[in-house]
Scaffold this active site. Sequence first.
Site, PDB file in Angstrom:
ATOM      1  N   GLU A 236      -1.909   5.718  -6.044  1.00 45.94           N
ATOM      2  CA  GLU A 236      -1.492   6.924  -6.768  1.00 45.94           C
ATOM      3  C   GLU A 236      -1.449   8.144  -5.859  1.00 45.94           C
ATOM      4  O   GLU A 236      -0.541   8.967  -5.952  1.00 45.94           O
ATOM      5  CB  GLU A 236      -2.425   7.191  -7.969  1.00 45.94           C
ATOM      6  CG  GLU A 236      -2.394   6.128  -9.052  1.00 45.94           C
ATOM      7  CD  GLU A 236      -1.088   6.076  -9.857  1.00 45.94           C
ATOM      8  OE1 GLU A 236      -0.209   6.930  -9.643  1.00 45.94           O
ATOM      9  OE2 GLU A 236      -0.948   5.162 -10.688  1.00 45.94           O
TER      10      GLU A 236
ATOM     11  N   ARG B 185       2.197   9.930  -5.286  1.00 50.44           N
ATOM     12  CA  ARG B 185       2.361  11.268  -5.880  1.00 50.44           C
ATOM     13  C   ARG B 185       2.143  12.378  -4.853  1.00 50.44           C
ATOM     14  O   ARG B 185       2.998  13.241  -4.671  1.00 50.44           O
ATOM     15  CB  ARG B 185       1.422  11.452  -7.063  1.00 50.44           C
ATOM     16  CG  ARG B 185       1.665  10.407  -8.136  1.00 50.44           C
ATOM     17  CD  ARG B 185       0.962  10.737  -9.431  1.00 50.44           C
ATOM     18  NE  ARG B 185       0.786   9.519 -10.217  1.00 50.44           N
ATOM     19  CZ  ARG B 185       0.715   9.479 -11.532  1.00 50.44           C
ATOM     20  NH1 ARG B 185       0.795  10.568 -12.233  1.00 50.44           N
ATOM     21  NH2 ARG B 185       0.544   8.341 -12.171  1.00 50.44           N
TER      22      ARG B 185
ATOM     23  N   ASP C 133       5.670  -4.802  -9.552  1.00 52.57           N
ATOM     24  CA  ASP C 133       6.926  -4.034  -9.503  1.00 52.57           C
ATOM     25  C   ASP C 133       7.350  -3.355  -8.199  1.00 52.57           C
ATOM     26  O   ASP C 133       8.302  -3.751  -7.542  1.00 52.57           O
ATOM     27  CB  ASP C 133       6.959  -3.021 -10.652  1.00 52.57           C
ATOM     28  CG  ASP C 133       5.705  -2.175 -10.789  1.00 52.57           C
ATOM     29  OD1 ASP C 133       4.840  -2.252  -9.917  1.00 52.57           O
ATOM     30  OD2 ASP C 133       5.594  -1.441 -11.786  1.00 52.57           O
TER      31      ASP C 133
ATOM     32  N   GLU D  54      11.222   4.560 -16.166  1.00 50.45           N
ATOM     33  CA  GLU D  54      11.928   3.407 -15.570  1.00 50.45           C
ATOM     34  C   GLU D  54      13.306   3.117 -16.162  1.00 50.45           C
ATOM     35  O   GLU D  54      14.232   2.764 -15.434  1.00 50.45           O
ATOM     36  CB  GLU D  54      11.058   2.149 -15.645  1.00 50.45           C
ATOM     37  CG  GLU D  54       9.823   2.187 -14.737  1.00 50.45           C
ATOM     38  CD  GLU D  54       8.693   3.038 -15.274  1.00 50.45           C
ATOM     39  OE1 GLU D  54       8.731   3.396 -16.480  1.00 50.45           O
ATOM     40  OE2 GLU D  54       7.758   3.364 -14.508  1.00 50.45           O
TER      41      GLU D  54
ATOM     42  N   THR E 146       8.656   5.509  -5.247  1.00 50.44           N
ATOM     43  CA  THR E 146       8.490   4.998  -6.609  1.00 50.44           C
ATOM     44  C   THR E 146       8.061   6.079  -7.601  1.00 50.44           C
ATOM     45  O   THR E 146       8.015   5.834  -8.804  1.00 50.44           O
ATOM     46  CB  THR E 146       7.519   3.787  -6.636  1.00 50.44           C
ATOM     47  OG1 THR E 146       7.673   3.116  -7.878  1.00 50.44           O
ATOM     48  CG2 THR E 146       6.085   4.218  -6.434  1.00 50.44           C
TER      49      THR E 146
HETATM   50  C1  DMJ Z   1       4.912   6.146 -11.873  1.00 51.21           C
HETATM   51  O1  DMJ Z   1       3.733   6.650 -11.385  1.00 51.21           O
HETATM   52  C2  DMJ Z   1       5.601   5.313 -10.832  1.00 51.21           C
HETATM   53  O2  DMJ Z   1       6.930   5.113 -11.190  1.00 51.21           O
HETATM   54  C3  DMJ Z   1       4.968   3.993 -10.659  1.00 51.21           C
HETATM   55  O3  DMJ Z   1       5.652   3.173  -9.737  1.00 51.21           O
HETATM   56  C4  DMJ Z   1       4.940   3.289 -11.988  1.00 51.21           C
HETATM   57  N1  DMJ Z   1       4.284   4.053 -13.003  1.00 51.21           N
HETATM   58  C5  DMJ Z   1       4.618   5.430 -13.159  1.00 51.21           C
HETATM   59  C6  DMJ Z   1       5.674   5.715 -14.181  1.00 51.21           C
HETATM   60  O4  DMJ Z   1       5.736   4.899 -15.250  1.00 51.21           O
END
Ligand code: DMJ
Length: 648
Positions: free
Chosen positions: A269, A273, A402, A536, A622
């Site tokens: 995370e 982020r 994922d 997503e 992501t």
């Molecule tokens: C986000 O923090 C990112 O996209 C992560 O890869 C998956 N979960 C959340 C959003 O749903």
Amino acid sequence: MVFRKLPGVSASGMGLRLSQKFVFLLFLSGLVTLCFGALFFLPDSVRLKRIFLSKTESQPVTVGSENDVREHLKKGAKDPEHLRGITSAKGETSTKLKALSRKPSVTNEAKTDKKDAGGEALEDMMLSRSKTESASKGEKVTSSSNQGANTDTSFDYNKFKKCLLKPPLGIEHGKPSDPQTLQRREKVKEMMKFAWDNYKSFAWGKNELRPLTRNGHIGNMFGGLRGASIVDSLDTLYIMGLMDEYNDAKEWVETSLDLNSNGEASLFEVNIRYVGGLLSAYYLTGEEMFKRKVMVLGEKLLPAFNTPTGIPRGVINLGSGTSWSWGWASAGSSILAEFGTLHLEFVHLSELSNNGIYTEKVMNIRKLLNKIEKPHGLYPNFLSPVSGNWVQHHVSIGGLGDSFYEYLIKSYLMSDKTDEEAKKMYYSALEAIEANLVQKSPGGLTYMAEWRGGILDHKMGHLACFSGGMVVIGADDGAPEKRQHYLDLAAEITHTCHESYSRSATKLGPEAFRFDGGAEATATRLSDRYYILRPEVIESYMYMWRLTHDPKYREWGWEAVEALEQHCRVEAGFSGIRDVYAQTVSHDNMQQSFFLSETLKYLYLLFSDDDLLPLEDWVFNTEAHPLPVVRKRCLQGEGGTHDKTTSE
Ligand code: DMJ
């Protein structure tokens, strides 16, 4: 306990009374259960491995540095204590795992702001202690390179700009010529401003806004770091031209983002982020302060890699460098979607610092994953950072797996299509996914099931809906004869995910939907019905739009805007909802930071012209933070391709 015959009492057998025998048997069976159960909660250890694993499994698959291995051997494989906690990959609690017992996190933040359901589970991060070898020896937070991670910060920003093919913000910030699309884009911008203003009024400096109670939320995912919504919003505000808001955000990062925190963070995370957010803010604006900050933070993440294999553990104390595995992750394992989602950011940390250590760390992960045997060519979600072996055979394109797949194709694209290894791994993985996971429902919907040791679970998580976008961005670089097939597959998955939205009362999609027991893209369990402002599905609309220009994707995006406005907008921000099938919604009181960084950014891009952050130059991490394609030859030479006649 001593059993003896009591005078005057009839006895049987060994001279014990029936009730005494019963108590004894109860005690014995309790003891056996306890001992057997305890084995499941012990992490990797030499002793355990001797009992349960084959000879080869007990040998570490080592691609880490020799030093790491020697260090490990010197110390012996200590059994770390293993406290139990519950969360899924990406720090999101899976309801299934929730059933397990819990132990509070050791962070202060963990003691605050408990959530109770659905999306609220996100912050339910109970950390487990499975101490790394380095931490148990009390190693300091320093880079594994002798001279420290940050050696040379003379990155030439002007040269980098010249190596872009197009101006990042396009000719006119991607302004669409069609009035309806422009109006829709303005609406999304207004939503961003609304979300931001409320965060600023009620939660400034905290990680996220609680819009119903009008206060801030800190949580325990970021190890004491604050301002997640600010860092996650920098690039969104910037590309939307919300410059006053961007400047406030920048000033906060400069003056108040304290990186000397001493809490336990999710490596994943913090990376997606904070590292991602700061990197993209730097690349978009050229503000040196963002680069300085991100380099300091990057260095703090390095000790997580000090494991026998170099596979990082999921949790790291940003102050001490001690790292742990998640308590819920089987046998102290690391999670594929977590250690497999570092590559893009770490390559850029090396670019900016001119220090190869970051790239070395992620290439080491790559090397191990490439080398290890894969069941049916699939990558299971849990891997031991000690032995380098898979711990369970659960495969998922949704949570836990994922973004590992996403980062393979994006690593290739971000390398200016030079990273052949990533390319090969991506297309082989996709082939295995197609052969084993991709299914067609009786109603004709294509979906990606989950795989548990060969048995299919006919469920698709909302998280897995990013895969429409992933497949379409990789369509062009696969085998030429497969191009159309990939475009079709991407379109089918995106269609299925849209169906999961349109089949609900709110027109928003559930956390997971199923294709069994008569269900077709609907949630069958109460615990899967929530929507926490996730991006997503919209992410896939955006990529599908960019690559096909089929207007239906903009229409679907607009449906989502209307649904968000109707059901998630509250007086003081946006909130997730607990049941997408309920006519009258109940809010979860959380405005997730990814709503600002991803959901609204992807919507804005969907209604913009393609020259806003053109895909030839930018790859989104992501968390939707744009990172530039690395054009090595241009950066190292005199070259520059940017057409200076086009404005920014
Ligand atoms: C986000 O923090 C990112 O996209 C992560 O890869 C998956 N979960 C959340 C959003 O749903």
